[in-house]
Enzyme design. Structure first.
Site, PDB file in Angstrom:
ATOM      1  N   SER A  90     -51.703 -38.286  38.639  1.00  0.00           N
ATOM      2  CA  SER A  90     -52.792 -37.609  39.335  1.00  0.00           C
ATOM      3  C   SER A  90     -52.968 -38.239  40.717  1.00  0.00           C
ATOM      4  CB  SER A  90     -54.070 -37.657  38.500  1.00  0.00           C
ATOM      5  OG  SER A  90     -55.032 -36.764  38.991  1.00  0.00           O
ATOM      6  N   ASP A 141     -50.641 -27.151  34.543  1.00  0.00           N
ATOM      7  CA  ASP A 141     -51.671 -28.034  35.086  1.00  0.00           C
ATOM      8  C   ASP A 141     -52.697 -27.248  35.902  1.00  0.00           C
ATOM      9  OD1 ASP A 141     -53.164 -30.052  36.280  1.00  0.00           O
ATOM     10  OD2 ASP A 141     -51.423 -31.298  36.737  1.00  0.00           O
ATOM     11  N   HIS A 181     -52.196 -31.344  32.822  1.00  0.00           N
ATOM     12  CA  HIS A 181     -52.405 -32.493  33.701  1.00  0.00           C
ATOM     13  C   HIS A 181     -52.118 -33.771  32.920  1.00  0.00           C
ATOM     14  CE1 HIS A 181     -53.753 -34.103  37.468  1.00  0.00           C
ATOM     15  NE2 HIS A 181     -54.643 -34.873  36.894  1.00  0.00           N
TER      16      HIS A 181
END
Length: 670
Positions: free
Chosen positions: A495, A582, A614
């Site tokens: 991330s 995602d 994600h």
């Protein structure tokens, strides 16, 4: 409370091991023992104390199990997920149902399900498409229903519904016209509404007789927006607890008398925010709070729990957390994390002061050569203190002292968010990488949460600049301390940590030996264009803290801070992993930079998982990507690696580009 404070954005070939000779006497811990399914995790006591639930594999997939609290031998599975693991569950207030949320393939459209313990009947309480359900409040006093939020009318905003658990009937309580969240009391009455402000702050409004008042109860600016919010009402509704940083830097625990409005500071710490408390399940009154600077610890506020917390501290080895309490408060579940041994879950009987071990989450790691984690305070170039965590391989620190006898290759492991933090405790990635011969350093760079509002605000508009400088300063510290040398440092993260890896190889192209990006954004402009609609309440905070794409100045800043625009500068090996579904960091974020590098004939390896979002929830996928990663790092840093073997074929991995640049990958695909 449904709140939308800024969300955290942002894991068979025959290949020789690349081993440093000092590490060869340390047994290699197989990837599957670290990243495979735990045997049991996430235990919860039912409110009446009669049942114990947990998450455990059923036919290889994590599901909910239940047993009489006094006879775990009678355990039985309650759910039958076939592919995507369940990662948590919680009890209904009547102790008749176990509830859980589940999405599809990582799309984060979480629906709410319940299973009746007696019959095993499963109900989808929110049978809607493209909907994200959120639990708003579960009361200890009203046991037949709960409050939930649903965004099936308008994807940006969650309307509030009362859900009858026995029948599944949903009754509208509050239509949401632009509010980021609601706080209810134990009578399931909405008491406070939260509305985002154009400056990135938040206004809080009282709700009286179902109507939202027009004059705010409280106003919070951008600086306090991450560190100030109402937390909970006492059961009698007379006291409102706040986590509150107004007129101070770190967030304090504050009690407000509802009738008079008078506030009292119950606890504060100049180093760190007060973030969690232990509340009496019968009255809702706060009894203790936790602080987490270098390590987490509980501090009692009254004599209620003083003896209990002292007993647990004395009789557990490692960090402990109270994870579940019965309504009568006679029994607790306590999670114990020794760091150098797998975590365990214990039943604590308060009256008898008795601790009984229920299970070890990963018994296959008992006796494994796990290593210690060492908290560090590192100074950034402008004087900020960066709370960080260092793990050393046994090859350079056999005694676990935290001091390296000689330099080792280092992996800078960057947390996501960025509005999140790293903490002390067992960390599978630290253990895995240290076992492969690497020192591992995780840094709470500016913008991380938990260290006061000033520390968060110091990261505003600093993606790829001062936030990145903090990472570079931490690497310099590690070099000066003899932990590593400047030429053998890799950067890796997911991330925002993936963004940091991309920034590392693009903005400082000769600093890192290689990079590993997991679901990281490469283009901040397109990132902000594709954030989920249910993050609407946090949009202005994104703009104020990252860069405003609606202004020319903001567009220029976002362009300047996007690694995509510097892809031509990349010189060092790069590995990218991405979930195709995602919703936070769209798959195009990875595709864009891979395409840009491929057009310039710059080597990059790109692995996509079509059934993930994600991050990688399915263990077979996580293990597969980590198999590629450790062999990639072995080539780059000359550490050890377990061969890829059949890990790729057991997963859904699709190698979209650059298999030839990752050792053993092409062979593993044959």
């Amino acid at each position: 409370m449904i709140r939308y404070a800024l969300p955290a954005l942002l894991l068979a070939s025959v290949l020789p091991c690349y081993a440093q000779s000092p590490a060869t006497d340390v047994p290699l811990i197989e990837r599957a023992r670290i990243f495979g399914n735990p045997s049991k995790t996430g235990a919860k006591l039912s409110p009446d104390g009669k049942w114990l639930s947990w998450i455990a594999p059923r036919d290889g997939v994590l599901n909910v199990w239940v047993a009489p609290a006094g006879d775990l031998a009678k355990a039985r599975p309650l759910t039958d997920e076939k592919t995507r693991p369940l990662r948590g569950s919680f009890w209904s207030p009547d102790s008749r149902h176990v509830l859980f949320i589940q999405d599809k393939g990582g799309d984060e459209n979480f629906l709410l399900y319940g299973v009746e313990v007696a019959s095993g009947k499963q109900t989808n309480y929110t049978p809607f498409e493209k909907t994200r359900a959120a639990v708003l409040h579960i009361s200890s006093k009203i046991k037949d229903r709960i409050l939930v939020g649903l965004n099936n009318r308008d994807p940006r905003w969650h309307d509030v519904y009362s859900l009858e658990l026995a029948t599944g009937k949903l009754t509208l309580v509050q239509k949401n016209e632009g509010y980021g969240g609601f706080l209810a009391d134990d009578q399931l009455k909405l008491r406070i509404a939260e509305k985002p402000r154009s400056d990135g702050g938040t206004s809080y409004f009282r709700i009286s007789d179902g109507k939202i008042e027009s004059t705010p109860l409280a106003e919070v600016g951008l600086d306090d927006s991450q560190t100030t919010a109402p937390a909970a009402f006492t059961v009698d509704g007379g006291t409102l607890y706040w986590i509150d940083s107004r007129n101070r830097n770190t967030a304090a625990l504050v009690a407000q008398d509802v009738a008079s409005g008078k506030t009292t500071v119950l606890a504060e710490d100049g180093r760190t925010d007060i973030s969690n408390g232990l509340f009496d399940p019968r009255t809702g009154r706060v009894q203790a709070y936790s602080v987490d600077y270098l390590k987490q610890e509980y501090i009692p506020l009254s004599d209620d729990l003083k003896a209990d917390l002292a007993f647990l501290k004395q009789n557990t080895k490692g960090k402990f957390s109270v994870t579940s309490r019965t309504e009568a408060d006679d029994k607790w579940l306590v999670a114990v994390d020794p760091v150098t041994a797998p975590a365990s879950t214990w039943l604590y009987e308060r009256k008898a002061k008795k601790l009984t071990q229920l299970f070890v989450s990963r018994p296959e790691l008992e006796g494994a050569p796990l290593v210690a984690m060492h908290p560090q305070e590192i100074k950034a170039r402008d004087g900020l203190t960066l709370v960080s965590y260092l793990t050393l391989p046994k090859s350079v620190d056999a005694a676990g002292s935290g001091k390296a006898s000689k330099p080792a290759p280092l992996v800078l492991l960057v947390h996501g968010g960025p509005w999140a933090r790293d903490g002390y405790g067992y960390n599978g990635y630290h253990q895995w990488l240290a076992n492969r011969g690497y020192a591992v350093l995780s840094v709470n760079y500016r913008g991380s949460t938990g260290f006061g509002k000033n520390f968060i605000s110091a990261g505003d508009l600093q993606w790829g600049r001062k936030m990145h400088d903090d990472l570079l300063d931490a690497v310099d510290w590690a070099v000066k301390q003899g932990v590593t040398t400047a030429d053998q440092v890799a950067i890796m993260g997911g991330s925002y940590g993936g963004y940091a890896a991309l920034a590392g190889v693009a903005f400082t192209p000769t600093t890192f030996a290689c990079g590993v990006d997991i679901v990281g954004p490469s283009n901040l402009f397109t990132l902000l264009q594709t954030i989920p609609p249910y993050w609407e309440a946090g949009k202005q905070q994104f703009y104020k803290r990252m860069g405003d794409p609606t202004t020319e100045a903001g567009q220029a800043l976002l362009k300047e801070r996007s690694p995509l625009n510097y892809a031509a500068n990349i010189q060092r090996p790069l590995l990218i992993g991405q979930g195709a579904n995602d919703p936070r960091v769209n798959v195009r974020e990875s595709e864009q930079i891979v395409d840009a590098m491929a057009a310039k004939h710059i080597p990059v390896t790109y692995v996509v998982f079509p059934d993930e979002g994600h991050g990688f929830a399915r263990p077979v996928n996580n293990i597969a990507f980590n198999a590629v990663t450790e062999n990639f790092l072995a080539q780059c840093l000359k550490g050890r690696a377990e061969p890829i073997g059949g890990a790729l074929k057991a997963s859904t991995a699709q190698v979209k580009h650059g298999a030839e640049f990752a050792p053993g990958l092409a062979e593993a695909l044959q």
